[in-house]
Design a protein around this motif. Structure first.
Motif, PDB file in Angstrom:
ATOM      1  N   VAL A 110       0.836  -1.199   0.000  1.00  0.00           N
ATOM      2  CA  VAL A 110       0.000   0.000   0.000  1.00  0.00           C
ATOM      3  C   VAL A 110       0.871   1.249   0.000  1.00  0.00           C
ATOM      4  N   ASP A 111       1.887   1.250   0.850  1.00  0.00           N
ATOM      5  CA  ASP A 111       2.793   2.394   0.938  1.00  0.00           C
ATOM      6  C   ASP A 111       3.509   2.624  -0.392  1.00  0.00           C
ATOM      7  N   ASP A 112       3.922   1.543  -1.030  1.00  0.00           N
ATOM      8  CA  ASP A 112       4.590   1.660  -2.333  1.00  0.00           C
ATOM      9  C   ASP A 112       3.652   2.283  -3.373  1.00  0.00           C
ATOM     10  N   ALA A 113       2.388   1.860  -3.364  1.00  0.00           N
ATOM     11  CA  ALA A 113       1.415   2.420  -4.309  1.00  0.00           C
ATOM     12  C   ALA A 113       1.204   3.911  -4.060  1.00  0.00           C
ATOM     13  N   MET A 114       1.141   4.292  -2.786  1.00  0.00           N
ATOM     14  CA  MET A 114       0.973   5.708  -2.446  1.00  0.00           C
ATOM     15  C   MET A 114       2.156   6.523  -2.959  1.00  0.00           C
ATOM     16  N   LYS A 115       3.362   6.001  -2.805  1.00  0.00           N
ATOM     17  CA  LYS A 115       4.560   6.724  -3.242  1.00  0.00           C
ATOM     18  C   LYS A 115       4.648   6.834  -4.761  1.00  0.00           C
ATOM     19  N   GLN A 116       3.970   5.946  -5.463  1.00  0.00           N
ATOM     20  CA  GLN A 116       3.931   6.055  -6.924  1.00  0.00           C
ATOM     21  C   GLN A 116       2.912   7.092  -7.385  1.00  0.00           C
ATOM     22  N   GLY A 117       2.056   7.544  -6.467  1.00  0.00           N
ATOM     23  CA  GLY A 117       1.090   8.573  -6.815  1.00  0.00           C
ATOM     24  C   GLY A 117      -0.353   8.139  -6.687  1.00  0.00           C
ATOM     25  N   TYR A 118      -0.599   6.870  -6.365  1.00  0.00           N
ATOM     26  CA  TYR A 118      -1.965   6.368  -6.227  1.00  0.00           C
ATOM     27  C   TYR A 118      -2.425   6.649  -4.795  1.00  0.00           C
ATOM     28  N   ILE A 119      -2.747   7.915  -4.534  1.00  0.00           N
ATOM     29  CA  ILE A 119      -2.807   8.460  -3.176  1.00  0.00           C
ATOM     30  C   ILE A 119      -4.041   8.039  -2.381  1.00  0.00           C
ATOM     31  N   LEU A 120      -5.023   7.420  -3.028  1.00  0.00           N
ATOM     32  CA  LEU A 120      -6.193   6.946  -2.286  1.00  0.00           C
ATOM     33  C   LEU A 120      -6.145   5.445  -2.015  1.00  0.00           C
ATOM     34  N   THR A 121      -5.041   4.816  -2.348  1.00  0.00           N
ATOM     35  CA  THR A 121      -4.933   3.367  -2.145  1.00  0.00           C
ATOM     36  C   THR A 121      -5.104   2.991  -0.678  1.00  0.00           C
ATOM     37  N   LYS A 122      -4.480   3.731   0.220  1.00  0.00           N
ATOM     38  CA  LYS A 122      -4.580   3.414   1.651  1.00  0.00           C
ATOM     39  C   LYS A 122      -6.013   3.575   2.134  1.00  0.00           C
ATOM     40  N   TYR A 123      -6.677   4.645   1.702  1.00  0.00           N
ATOM     41  CA  TYR A 123      -8.060   4.862   2.117  1.00  0.00           C
ATOM     42  C   TYR A 123      -8.956   3.704   1.666  1.00  0.00           C
ATOM     43  N   PHE A 124      -8.836   3.309   0.397  1.00  0.00           N
ATOM     44  CA  PHE A 124      -9.681   2.222  -0.107  1.00  0.00           C
ATOM     45  C   PHE A 124      -9.308   0.887   0.543  1.00  0.00           C
ATOM     46  N   TYR A 125      -8.029   0.674   0.788  1.00  0.00           N
ATOM     47  CA  TYR A 125      -7.596  -0.562   1.444  1.00  0.00           C
ATOM     48  C   TYR A 125      -8.235  -0.662   2.836  1.00  0.00           C
ATOM     49  N   THR A 126      -8.203   0.424   3.581  1.00  0.00           N
ATOM     50  CA  THR A 126      -8.815   0.443   4.910  1.00  0.00           C
ATOM     51  C   THR A 126     -10.326   0.245   4.809  1.00  0.00           C
ATOM     52  N   SER A 127     -10.930   0.837   3.810  1.00  0.00           N
ATOM     53  CA  SER A 127     -12.376   0.685   3.612  1.00  0.00           C
ATOM     54  C   SER A 127     -12.742  -0.763   3.310  1.00  0.00           C
ATOM     55  N   LEU A 128     -11.868  -1.472   2.623  1.00  0.00           N
ATOM     56  CA  LEU A 128     -12.139  -2.875   2.289  1.00  0.00           C
ATOM     57  C   LEU A 128     -12.191  -3.759   3.536  1.00  0.00           C
TER      58      LEU A 128
END
Length: 518
Positions: free
Chosen positions: A322-340
């Motif tokens: 998740v952190d890697d995806a955020m650093k690539q610019g996919y900045i809502l990945t953590k929010y959606f991951y937590t929502s899942l």
């Protein structure tokens, strides 16, 4: 959940397995036997794709040949044998390959990608004509639309249809190899997202398999309501991704999630300020300018991370992803991951939960979190290429704007096409150069004409760029340089009557701009 599971198995696995069993019993080895005819999901092979790829191989496309399935080598050998036995076949190959090499780009990966795009939009043999107008072709296929005419004669003289028929059993076995893994992937994905199978409303998801491409590559496309994945399987079952199911699943998630984003466009548009935060990220330009694309990609990556691995997979590894995806610019990945995490405990399916999850986003909080991210320097390219009809027509519209006396509108569209990498880069640069001419910006025009020549293989763009450069040099009183440009225009555009006439006029006398009306 039990009823959903049983219903899905009955519709997708059950019926599909019955077809497969009957076909095997009867000895039928056609791609049809691998798919449920009532399903929007198709697993198949395609003779047009085979013909295009085989022609590329005949013209020197050798990328990772040694790592390919043995069938690629066998088919290439059969083509070579037919060429040796027929002077007409060899002549057809020479003409086709001269065209192919004349339009060849600098990147073998891009060459493969654009010919896959073209193959998906060609009619079947024997004529290989585009199924749509050239302006409606995918942007990367437009510059090579003429390849179908070259392929037609080669297909006939080199006996490609006979070779295709001789290998149908091998292709059918390839389809059979994918049948159960694909069924399991779709089943697992739909069950996790709690989606009823069958509610696809005229949309299609097609996986094409072929031996004749680079086994390290996968090509995915979204053209309107149609999704395609083109796979060149690895011959080594022990390799890390012999079937490339991760790439197929990534595209399938887009197939499921893209229409949800379209349905909830207003809710997503509220998040547009987040685009400001990703300007520093190494994302493709489309994600920096289209909030819907960014939101959907973050959803896809969150689902992939959440469902990758086994129950024993350490949560720390997922959070790192998740952190890697955020650093690539996919900045809502953590929010959606937590929502899942909460979604998994709720009986509601994703179609029901989707708008509530969007509405719960705290925009200010997400902006602050995004601004605190130290983005990576690079990111891997997105697999799924999106081709909206309005995007495909962007450069056509720009040219119409210019012809109608609206250079500013033409400039905006051409620059947008460049920024989003839509269509032929050289064609966009040529439009910008013409805009500079209209604005009497001689230096800017010359620079963009030169860039256009380097960026495209389109003979019309190259030839007219040389003509315009000749005229600019004439106005600078550099007659020798101008003559050189006109000669180059004649060489490239000898088959274009208007270019030929303009270049010949330039050689006869120096260009003088039209007199201003009194």
């Amino acid at each position: 959940m039990a009823n959903l599971r049983e219903g899905f198995l009955s519709r997708f696995l059950g019926f599909g397995l019955r077809i497969f069993a009957v076909c095997a019993l009867l000895g039928l080895l056609t791609p049809f036997c691998a798919a449920d005819i009532n399903s929007p999901i198709t697993l198949d092979t395609n003779e047009t794709l085979f013909a295009v790829l085989t022609a590329m191989n005949a013209c020197g496309y050798d990328v990772d040949l040694n790592g390919s399935d043995a069938q690629r080598l066998n088919i290439r050998a059969e083509v070579q044998r037919n060429l040796r036995n027929s002077d007409e076949a060899e002549a057809a190959r020479t003409a086709m390959c001269d065209w192919y090499l004349g339009h060849k780009g600098r990147d073998p990966e891009h060459d493969l990608s654009q010919y896959v795009s073209l193959a998906l939009y060609l009619q079947g043999p024997p004529h290989f004509l585009p199924r749509v107008k050239e302006d409606d072709l995918p942007p990367d296929a437009g510059p090579i639309a003429g390849f179908g005419a070259q392929l037609e004669k080669f297909y006939d003289k080199a006996g490609l249809h006979s070779i295709w028929e001789a290998h149908r059993a091998n292709y059918a076995a390839l389809v059979a190899r994918y049948h159960m893994p694909l069924a399991k992937m779709v089943f697992d994905t739909d069950i996790y997202l709690k989606l009823q199978s069958g509610g696809y409303l005229g949309r299609t998801f097609t996986i094409y398999l072929d031996f004749m491409g680079d086994p390290n590559e996968a090509n995915a496309r979204n053209y309107g309501a149609d999704y395609y994945v083109v796979i060149f399987p690895s011959p080594n079952p022990s390799s890390s991704q012999p079937l490339k199911m991760e790439q197929i699943r990534h595209t399938y998630l887009h197939y499921l999630l893209d229409p949800m984003a379209d349905k909830h466009f207003t809710a997503i548009k509220r998040l547009t300020p987040l685009l400001q935060a990703v300007k520093r990220a190494p994302l493709e330009e489309s994600f920096k300018t289209d909030i819907s694309l960014l939101v959907t990609e973050c959803w896809v990556r969150a689902i992939e991370i959440r469902t990758t691995g086994t129950k024993q997979t350490a949560e720390a590894m997922r959070l790192q992803a998740v952190d890697d995806a955020m650093k690539q610019g996919y900045i809502l990945t953590k929010y959606f991951y937590t929502s899942l995490l909460a979604f998994e405990k709720d009986p509601a399916g994703l179609r029901t939960a989707y708008p509530d999850i969007l509405d719960a986003i705290d925009l200010k909080q997400q902006e602050k979190a995004a601004n605190d991210i130290q983005f990576a320097r690079v990111t891997s390219p997105e697999l799924v290429q999106l081709s909206r009809l309005e995007d495909r027509r962007m450069l056509v519209t720009a040219e119409k704007r210019l012809a109608a006396g609206d250079p500013k509108g033409a400039q905006e569209l051409a620059q947008q096409a460049l920024d989003k990498k839509i269509g032929d880069e050289g064609r966009a640069l040529f439009i910008l150069a013409q805009v500079a001419v209209a604005n009497k910006n001689r230096e800017g025009a010359a620079e963009n004409f030169q860039k256009a020549i380097q960026a495209t293989k389109d003979p019309k763009v190259v030839a007219w760029s040389h003509v315009y450069l000749g005229r600019i040099l004439d106005m600078k009183e550099d007659r020798e340089g101008a003559m050189s440009e006109y000669r180059s225009a004649l060489t490239v555009g000898s088959g274009l009557p208007e270019v030929k006439a303009a270049a010949e006029r330039g050689l006869q006398q120096a260009y003088e701009p039209p007199a201003k009306p009194q």
